[in-house]
Design a protein around this motif. Structure first.
Motif, PDB file in Angstrom:
ATOM      1  N   LEU A 130      -7.431  12.576  -4.118  1.00  0.00           N
ATOM      2  CA  LEU A 130      -7.135  11.157  -3.919  1.00  0.00           C
ATOM      3  C   LEU A 130      -5.635  10.920  -4.128  1.00  0.00           C
ATOM      4  O   LEU A 130      -5.061  11.305  -5.146  1.00  0.00           O
ATOM      5  N   VAL A 131      -5.013  10.276  -3.159  1.00  0.00           N
ATOM      6  CA  VAL A 131      -3.579   9.960  -3.233  1.00  0.00           C
ATOM      7  C   VAL A 131      -3.356   8.483  -3.526  1.00  0.00           C
ATOM      8  O   VAL A 131      -2.452   8.115  -4.288  1.00  0.00           O
ATOM      9  N   LYS A 132      -4.215   7.636  -2.967  1.00  0.00           N
ATOM     10  CA  LYS A 132      -3.984   6.193  -3.102  1.00  0.00           C
ATOM     11  C   LYS A 132      -5.291   5.441  -2.973  1.00  0.00           C
ATOM     12  O   LYS A 132      -6.139   5.781  -2.141  1.00  0.00           O
ATOM     13  N   SER A 133      -5.476   4.400  -3.797  1.00  0.00           N
ATOM     14  CA  SER A 133      -6.578   3.452  -3.676  1.00  0.00           C
ATOM     15  C   SER A 133      -6.057   2.122  -4.187  1.00  0.00           C
ATOM     16  O   SER A 133      -5.782   1.979  -5.380  1.00  0.00           O
ATOM     17  N   ALA A 134      -5.894   1.135  -3.276  1.00  0.00           N
ATOM     18  CA  ALA A 134      -5.229  -0.103  -3.677  1.00  0.00           C
ATOM     19  C   ALA A 134      -5.650  -1.254  -2.771  1.00  0.00           C
ATOM     20  O   ALA A 134      -5.965  -1.052  -1.583  1.00  0.00           O
ATOM     21  N   PRO A 135      -5.651  -2.493  -3.312  1.00  0.00           N
ATOM     22  CA  PRO A 135      -5.893  -3.670  -2.458  1.00  0.00           C
ATOM     23  C   PRO A 135      -4.683  -3.902  -1.561  1.00  0.00           C
ATOM     24  O   PRO A 135      -3.551  -3.528  -1.888  1.00  0.00           O
ATOM     25  N   VAL A 136      -4.904  -4.530  -0.444  1.00  0.00           N
ATOM     26  CA  VAL A 136      -3.827  -4.786   0.510  1.00  0.00           C
ATOM     27  C   VAL A 136      -4.175  -6.020   1.326  1.00  0.00           C
ATOM     28  O   VAL A 136      -5.354  -6.309   1.557  1.00  0.00           O
ATOM     29  N   THR A 137      -3.148  -6.766   1.726  1.00  0.00           N
ATOM     30  CA  THR A 137      -3.353  -7.947   2.574  1.00  0.00           C
ATOM     31  C   THR A 137      -3.069  -7.564   4.018  1.00  0.00           C
ATOM     32  O   THR A 137      -2.000  -7.047   4.341  1.00  0.00           O
ATOM     33  N   VAL A 138      -4.039  -7.814   4.888  1.00  0.00           N
ATOM     34  CA  VAL A 138      -3.920  -7.444   6.294  1.00  0.00           C
ATOM     35  C   VAL A 138      -4.274  -8.646   7.160  1.00  0.00           C
ATOM     36  O   VAL A 138      -5.386  -9.176   7.045  1.00  0.00           O
ATOM     37  N   ALA A 139      -3.333  -9.066   7.994  1.00  0.00           N
ATOM     38  CA  ALA A 139      -3.571 -10.200   8.899  1.00  0.00           C
ATOM     39  C   ALA A 139      -4.089 -11.406   8.134  1.00  0.00           C
ATOM     40  O   ALA A 139      -4.966 -12.132   8.617  1.00  0.00           O
ATOM     41  N   GLY A 140      -3.580 -11.622   6.936  1.00  0.00           N
ATOM     42  CA  GLY A 140      -3.977 -12.778   6.145  1.00  0.00           C
ATOM     43  C   GLY A 140      -5.275 -12.609   5.387  1.00  0.00           C
ATOM     44  O   GLY A 140      -5.747 -13.558   4.763  1.00  0.00           O
ATOM     45  N   ARG A 141      -5.846 -11.407   5.411  1.00  0.00           N
ATOM     46  CA  ARG A 141      -7.111 -11.144   4.713  1.00  0.00           C
ATOM     47  C   ARG A 141      -6.891 -10.094   3.625  1.00  0.00           C
ATOM     48  O   ARG A 141      -6.057  -9.198   3.773  1.00  0.00           O
ATOM     49  N   THR A 142      -7.657 -10.219   2.552  1.00  0.00           N
ATOM     50  CA  THR A 142      -7.554  -9.240   1.465  1.00  0.00           C
ATOM     51  C   THR A 142      -8.486  -8.073   1.740  1.00  0.00           C
ATOM     52  O   THR A 142      -9.695  -8.246   1.888  1.00  0.00           O
ATOM     53  N   GLY A 143      -7.918  -6.888   1.836  1.00  0.00           N
ATOM     54  CA  GLY A 143      -8.695  -5.689   2.098  1.00  0.00           C
ATOM     55  C   GLY A 143      -8.381  -4.607   1.075  1.00  0.00           C
ATOM     56  O   GLY A 143      -7.816  -4.881   0.006  1.00  0.00           O
ATOM     57  N   HIS A 144      -8.719  -3.378   1.424  1.00  0.00           N
ATOM     58  CA  HIS A 144      -8.503  -2.254   0.518  1.00  0.00           C
ATOM     59  C   HIS A 144      -8.221  -1.004   1.337  1.00  0.00           C
ATOM     60  O   HIS A 144      -8.749  -0.841   2.455  1.00  0.00           O
TER      61      HIS A 144
ATOM     62  N   SER B 105      -0.008 -14.023   6.402  1.00  0.00           N
ATOM     63  CA  SER B 105      -0.501 -15.126   7.210  1.00  0.00           C
ATOM     64  C   SER B 105      -1.108 -16.200   6.325  1.00  0.00           C
ATOM     65  O   SER B 105      -1.517 -15.972   5.189  1.00  0.00           O
ATOM     66  N   THR B 106      -1.160 -17.431   6.872  1.00  0.00           N
ATOM     67  CA  THR B 106      -1.708 -18.542   6.079  1.00  0.00           C
ATOM     68  C   THR B 106      -3.222 -18.534   6.014  1.00  0.00           C
ATOM     69  O   THR B 106      -3.807 -19.343   5.307  1.00  0.00           O
ATOM     70  N   VAL B 107      -3.851 -17.652   6.780  1.00  0.00           N
ATOM     71  CA  VAL B 107      -5.317 -17.576   6.729  1.00  0.00           C
ATOM     72  C   VAL B 107      -5.734 -17.009   5.389  1.00  0.00           C
ATOM     73  O   VAL B 107      -5.304 -15.938   5.000  1.00  0.00           O
ATOM     74  N   GLU B 108      -6.548 -17.740   4.674  1.00  0.00           N
ATOM     75  CA  GLU B 108      -6.981 -17.299   3.356  1.00  0.00           C
ATOM     76  C   GLU B 108      -8.238 -16.460   3.440  1.00  0.00           C
ATOM     77  O   GLU B 108      -9.071 -16.642   4.335  1.00  0.00           O
ATOM     78  N   PRO B 109      -8.393 -15.492   2.524  1.00  0.00           N
ATOM     79  CA  PRO B 109      -9.605 -14.650   2.525  1.00  0.00           C
ATOM     80  C   PRO B 109     -10.810 -15.462   2.085  1.00  0.00           C
ATOM     81  O   PRO B 109     -10.670 -16.464   1.407  1.00  0.00           O
TER      82      PRO B 109
END
Length: 315
Positions: free
Chosen positions: A229-243, A311-315
């Motif tokens: 495992l190198v990385k595991s982290a939350p990330v914001t993509v196109a205004g959405r919270t992902g991982h 983006s202003t779109v909220e998750p």
């Protein structure tokens, strides 16, 4: 005798033009112009003048001679023109009849071109642009970075982009491989709703597809020997919270590589989860790992070409 009374003559009336005793100063004579006394005087007993009257005053009586108003205006006008020509400089015709400007005249300053601002560097591509990979089903676009192209392979059932350069795979299949592959798909066949959990599950599938067995069952890299495992982290993509989850994979042949699963909710429809899979070789000809992050930051919703991370779109 008054100044307005004609001088006496043998005939008893106003005499012809000439010098007569000055009525106001007997020791002087004054010129009579035939109709009125003028301002010209001389000592009495002087020589008789010629038949012509003496030069009258400039501005003298309109009746008794002098420069008329018309002549005076003409002279004044001519003088004004001459002065204006001296002040502003005279245009002289040369031998070739071309106008030449006197050396004393200064040339008008030449306007310098205004420097233009540098053209802005292109940002991530909007939806449908030639430099973007469009996933119509999930309503997103992914940027095509330099050295990447859309895949036209029939074995890629989902929107996929690959590095332009290909090479013979290090395994025994004799197939040709790409140094990098990115694809987008809808998460199906699972009830998992958590992007973090689904990314942790999908990264193993991404590794198998890229470095263990290809889509037709060939072991193109000699199979996977290990991973970490190198990385595991939350990330914001196109205004959405992902991982995002990333592995470093060691293979039986070749340098191995890095695989990554990105999961985030769609901004359209029922907000189903979207999976973007990455596979980058670890060799010297592979794209830099930083391109994984650049692609994530450049993902845009098709309904908002200016969206993406932040983006202003909220998750």
């Amino acid at each position: 005798m008054s100044m307005t009374t004609p001088p006496p003559t043998p005939g008893g009336s106003g005499g012809p033009p000439g010098w007569y005793p000055d009525p106001g100063t007997p020791t002087h004579e004054r010129w009579w112009d035939g109709r009125a006394w003028t301002g010209h005087t001389r000592p009495a007993g002087g020589p008789q003048p010629p038949a012509t009257a003496p030069m009258p005053f400039a501005g003298g009586s309109g009746q008794g001679g002098g420069i008329g108003k018309g002549a005076l205006v003409a002279l004044v006008t001519a003088g004004a023109v001459l002065v204006a020509a001296i002040v502003t400089g005279v245009v002289v015709l040369g031998e070739d009849d071309e106008p030449t400007v006197p050396q004393s005249a200064e040339a008008a300053p030449t306007a310098r071109p205004t420097a233009t601002a540098k053209d802005p560097e292109p940002g991530p591509s909007g939806a449908g642009a030639p430099e973007a990979l469009v996933d119509q089903l999930n309503g997103i676009s992914l940027p095509l970075l330099d050295g990447w192209e859309k895949s036209d392979s029939s074995i890629d059932p989902v929107p996929t982009m690959v590095t332009a350069d290909s090479y013979k795979c290090p395994g025994d299949s004799g197939e040709f491989c790409r140094h990098g592959t990115v694809s987008s798909r809808t998460a199906t066949g699972t009830n998992v709703k958590s992007p973090e959990k689904l990314a942790g599950q999908d990264v193993g599938i991404a590794a198998d597809w890229a470095y263990d067995n290809d889509r037709v069952g060939n072991r193109i890299h000699g199979g996977i020997k290990s991973h970490r495992l190198v990385k595991s982290a939350p990330v914001t993509v196109a205004g959405r919270t992902g991982h995002v989850v990333r592995w470093r994979v060691t293979t039986g042949a070749g340098p191995g590589g890095y695989v990554q699963s990105l999961v985030f909710p769609s901004a359209t429809g029922s907000e189903s989860l979207i999976i973007v899979r990455f596979a980058f070789d670890a060799g010297p000809d592979a794209p830099p790992l930083g391109d994984m992050d650049r692609i994530i930051k450049g993902i845009r919703p098709l309904t908002d070409a200016s969206g993406g991370a932040g983006s202003t779109v909220e998750p």
